[in-house]
Each structure stands twice: as structure tokens, then as C-alpha cells.
Design a protein around this motif. Sequence first.
Motif, PDB file in Angstrom:
ATOM      1  N   LEU A  40       0.809  -1.418   0.023  1.00  0.00           N
ATOM      2  CA  LEU A  40       0.040  -0.188  -0.066  1.00  0.00           C
ATOM      3  C   LEU A  40       1.018   1.206  -0.031  1.00  0.00           C
ATOM      4  O   LEU A  40       0.149   2.507  -0.510  1.00  0.00           O
ATOM      5  CB  LEU A  40      -0.988   0.081   1.092  1.00  0.00           C
ATOM      6  CG  LEU A  40      -2.002  -0.957   1.232  1.00  0.00           C
ATOM      7  CD1 LEU A  40      -2.890  -0.955   2.440  1.00  0.00           C
ATOM      8  CD2 LEU A  40      -3.243  -0.526   0.132  1.00  0.00           C
ATOM      9  N   ASN A  41       2.178   1.230   0.563  1.00  0.00           N
ATOM     10  CA  ASN A  41       2.854   2.354   0.671  1.00  0.00           C
ATOM     11  C   ASN A  41       3.286   3.089  -0.721  1.00  0.00           C
ATOM     12  O   ASN A  41       3.961   4.088  -0.837  1.00  0.00           O
ATOM     13  CB  ASN A  41       4.116   2.325   1.562  1.00  0.00           C
ATOM     14  CG  ASN A  41       3.565   2.174   3.105  1.00  0.00           C
ATOM     15  OD1 ASN A  41       2.475   2.826   3.451  1.00  0.00           O
ATOM     16  ND2 ASN A  41       4.355   1.426   3.959  1.00  0.00           N
ATOM     17  N   GLN A  42       3.312   2.214  -1.604  1.00  0.00           N
ATOM     18  CA  GLN A  42       3.577   2.582  -2.987  1.00  0.00           C
ATOM     19  C   GLN A  42       2.443   3.784  -3.525  1.00  0.00           C
ATOM     20  O   GLN A  42       3.102   4.314  -4.418  1.00  0.00           O
ATOM     21  CB  GLN A  42       3.629   1.311  -4.038  1.00  0.00           C
ATOM     22  CG  GLN A  42       2.564   0.865  -4.500  1.00  0.00           C
ATOM     23  CD  GLN A  42       2.738  -0.438  -5.524  1.00  0.00           C
ATOM     24  OE1 GLN A  42       3.341  -0.092  -6.320  1.00  0.00           O
ATOM     25  NE2 GLN A  42       2.046  -1.300  -5.175  1.00  0.00           N
ATOM     26  N   PHE A  43       1.338   3.387  -3.043  1.00  0.00           N
ATOM     27  CA  PHE A  43       0.314   4.342  -3.601  1.00  0.00           C
ATOM     28  C   PHE A  43       0.480   5.989  -2.914  1.00  0.00           C
ATOM     29  O   PHE A  43       0.352   6.083  -1.736  1.00  0.00           O
ATOM     30  CB  PHE A  43      -1.045   4.018  -3.403  1.00  0.00           C
ATOM     31  CG  PHE A  43      -1.228   2.728  -4.244  1.00  0.00           C
ATOM     32  CD1 PHE A  43      -1.269   2.619  -5.667  1.00  0.00           C
ATOM     33  CD2 PHE A  43      -1.039   1.485  -3.449  1.00  0.00           C
ATOM     34  CE1 PHE A  43      -1.368   1.630  -6.123  1.00  0.00           C
ATOM     35  CE2 PHE A  43      -1.239   0.444  -4.211  1.00  0.00           C
ATOM     36  CZ  PHE A  43      -1.431   0.151  -5.679  1.00  0.00           C
ATOM     37  N   GLU A  44       0.235   6.896  -3.659  1.00  0.00           N
ATOM     38  CA  GLU A  44       0.120   8.230  -3.198  1.00  0.00           C
ATOM     39  C   GLU A  44      -1.031   8.783  -3.501  1.00  0.00           C
ATOM     40  O   GLU A  44      -1.408   9.906  -3.113  1.00  0.00           O
ATOM     41  CB  GLU A  44       1.259   9.087  -4.117  1.00  0.00           C
ATOM     42  CG  GLU A  44       2.717   8.613  -3.433  1.00  0.00           C
ATOM     43  CD  GLU A  44       3.025   8.837  -1.973  1.00  0.00           C
ATOM     44  OE1 GLU A  44       2.375   9.705  -1.311  1.00  0.00           O
ATOM     45  OE2 GLU A  44       3.621   8.235  -1.510  1.00  0.00           O
ATOM     46  N   ASP A  45      -2.027   8.314  -4.293  1.00  0.00           N
ATOM     47  CA  ASP A  45      -3.471   8.651  -4.587  1.00  0.00           C
ATOM     48  C   ASP A  45      -4.417   7.980  -3.684  1.00  0.00           C
ATOM     49  O   ASP A  45      -4.392   6.861  -3.267  1.00  0.00           O
ATOM     50  CB  ASP A  45      -3.625   8.128  -6.131  1.00  0.00           C
ATOM     51  CG  ASP A  45      -5.142   8.664  -6.243  1.00  0.00           C
ATOM     52  OD1 ASP A  45      -5.354   9.695  -6.792  1.00  0.00           O
ATOM     53  OD2 ASP A  45      -6.084   7.661  -6.193  1.00  0.00           O
ATOM     54  N   LEU A  46      -5.143   8.958  -2.836  1.00  0.00           N
ATOM     55  CA  LEU A  46      -6.037   8.456  -1.928  1.00  0.00           C
ATOM     56  C   LEU A  46      -7.002   7.308  -2.479  1.00  0.00           C
ATOM     57  O   LEU A  46      -7.059   6.348  -1.730  1.00  0.00           O
ATOM     58  CB  LEU A  46      -7.047   9.778  -1.392  1.00  0.00           C
ATOM     59  CG  LEU A  46      -7.944   9.403  -0.350  1.00  0.00           C
ATOM     60  CD1 LEU A  46      -7.435  10.112   0.898  1.00  0.00           C
ATOM     61  CD2 LEU A  46      -9.300   9.742  -0.819  1.00  0.00           C
ATOM     62  N   GLN A  47      -7.619   7.717  -3.407  1.00  0.00           N
ATOM     63  CA  GLN A  47      -8.530   6.687  -3.817  1.00  0.00           C
ATOM     64  C   GLN A  47      -7.965   5.298  -4.138  1.00  0.00           C
ATOM     65  O   GLN A  47      -8.420   4.126  -4.032  1.00  0.00           O
ATOM     66  CB  GLN A  47      -9.356   7.136  -5.118  1.00  0.00           C
ATOM     67  CG  GLN A  47     -10.121   8.350  -4.761  1.00  0.00           C
ATOM     68  CD  GLN A  47     -11.044   8.912  -5.834  1.00  0.00           C
ATOM     69  OE1 GLN A  47     -10.692   8.433  -7.091  1.00  0.00           O
ATOM     70  NE2 GLN A  47     -12.125   9.525  -5.727  1.00  0.00           N
ATOM     71  N   TRP A  48      -6.685   5.275  -4.981  1.00  0.00           N
ATOM     72  CA  TRP A  48      -6.097   3.961  -5.075  1.00  0.00           C
ATOM     73  C   TRP A  48      -5.676   3.324  -3.729  1.00  0.00           C
ATOM     74  O   TRP A  48      -5.680   2.147  -3.760  1.00  0.00           O
ATOM     75  CB  TRP A  48      -4.934   4.359  -6.129  1.00  0.00           C
ATOM     76  CG  TRP A  48      -5.188   4.194  -7.607  1.00  0.00           C
ATOM     77  CD1 TRP A  48      -5.027   4.992  -8.314  1.00  0.00           C
ATOM     78  CD2 TRP A  48      -6.033   3.283  -8.456  1.00  0.00           C
ATOM     79  NE1 TRP A  48      -5.644   4.900  -9.712  1.00  0.00           N
ATOM     80  CE2 TRP A  48      -6.016   3.723  -9.502  1.00  0.00           C
ATOM     81  CE3 TRP A  48      -6.429   1.831  -8.056  1.00  0.00           C
ATOM     82  CZ2 TRP A  48      -7.032   3.042 -10.457  1.00  0.00           C
ATOM     83  CZ3 TRP A  48      -6.993   1.345  -8.959  1.00  0.00           C
ATOM     84  CH2 TRP A  48      -7.242   1.251 -10.117  1.00  0.00           C
ATOM     85  N   TYR A  49      -5.095   4.056  -2.810  1.00  0.00           N
ATOM     86  CA  TYR A  49      -4.690   3.597  -1.769  1.00  0.00           C
ATOM     87  C   TYR A  49      -5.945   2.753  -0.851  1.00  0.00           C
ATOM     88  O   TYR A  49      -5.804   1.755  -0.564  1.00  0.00           O
ATOM     89  CB  TYR A  49      -4.195   4.641  -1.007  1.00  0.00           C
ATOM     90  CG  TYR A  49      -3.396   4.180   0.645  1.00  0.00           C
ATOM     91  CD1 TYR A  49      -2.147   4.005   0.634  1.00  0.00           C
ATOM     92  CD2 TYR A  49      -4.465   3.811   1.716  1.00  0.00           C
ATOM     93  CE1 TYR A  49      -1.334   3.582   1.899  1.00  0.00           C
ATOM     94  CE2 TYR A  49      -3.622   3.339   2.885  1.00  0.00           C
ATOM     95  CZ  TYR A  49      -2.420   3.405   2.742  1.00  0.00           C
ATOM     96  OH  TYR A  49      -1.610   2.923   4.188  1.00  0.00           O
ATOM     97  N   ALA A  50      -6.894   3.676  -0.983  1.00  0.00           N
ATOM     98  CA  ALA A  50      -8.242   3.193  -0.382  1.00  0.00           C
ATOM     99  C   ALA A  50      -8.755   1.998  -0.969  1.00  0.00           C
ATOM    100  O   ALA A  50      -9.135   0.808  -0.419  1.00  0.00           O
ATOM    101  CB  ALA A  50      -9.415   4.218  -0.447  1.00  0.00           C
TER     102      ALA A  50
END
Length: 132
Positions: A40-50
Motif C-alpha cells: 500500500l505504501n507505494q500509492f500516493e493517490d487517496l482513492q487507489w490507496y483506499a
Amino acid sequence: MDNKLVKLTYDQIVAIHLAINESEEITLSEKRLQSNLNFLNQFEDLQWYATHLVCTMIVDDIFETDNEVTTVAVLDYFLHLNGYGLDMTKDVDKTTLHGLIKTIKDSDKLEKDDLQNIRGVLSTCIHPVSAD
């Protein structure tokens, strides 16, 4: 979104589960949870992380009990850390989120198109929160 995404920690997720479970002992896959957080830590976009947060917690069935409730609580906590939240008082959002979780659970494998669709549906349930 101009601000840097506030990400979750292992301890935060476990603490949320403990608060829900009200038990001093829980059963979980520590390695899978840590691996999921690293992913998960690779994602910087809120919606992709969620999206990936919900998918990995549901698909991997991280916690033996209360996994779905924990997933929704962790998602809401993550969103609040970043100025957003779920509105579970809205029946449409509640129904949409529970339907999404069922779809994820029933899926054999989530493909790129599936993740894009899940992201789209999930984004309808994510709302900015006011700083009261």
C-alpha cells in the motif's frame, strides 16, 4: 489533493481491530498484514490507496474475526487522517460499501478492470469532512 497522503501503520490497524473485537487476544496473519502495508505504501493517490486497502484486507482475510467490520473502520480512519470519510448514515453509501465488499469476497481474482471499477464505486462513498 495537494497534501502528502497520510498512510496507515501496522499498529493503527491492529489497534482498530482490538477496539472492535474487545479482546486482548486476536488472530491475524502478521506477515500478510505487513506485506499488505508495504504494498500500500507505494500509492500516493487517496482513492487507489483506499481501493487496495479494502481489496487486500478482504481478499487476504487478515483477521480471523470481524474482518469486514475492521476493514470499514480502518478505511474510515485512513480517510479521516486525510480529510475525508465515509458517511455510513446514508443508506445508499452503506449499501454500496457492503455490496462492494461482497463483490470483492466473491471474486476469484481481481483484474485491473475490476480494480478500476471498485475504485469508481468506492469513490462515490468517500466524502470530504469538514474541520469542525
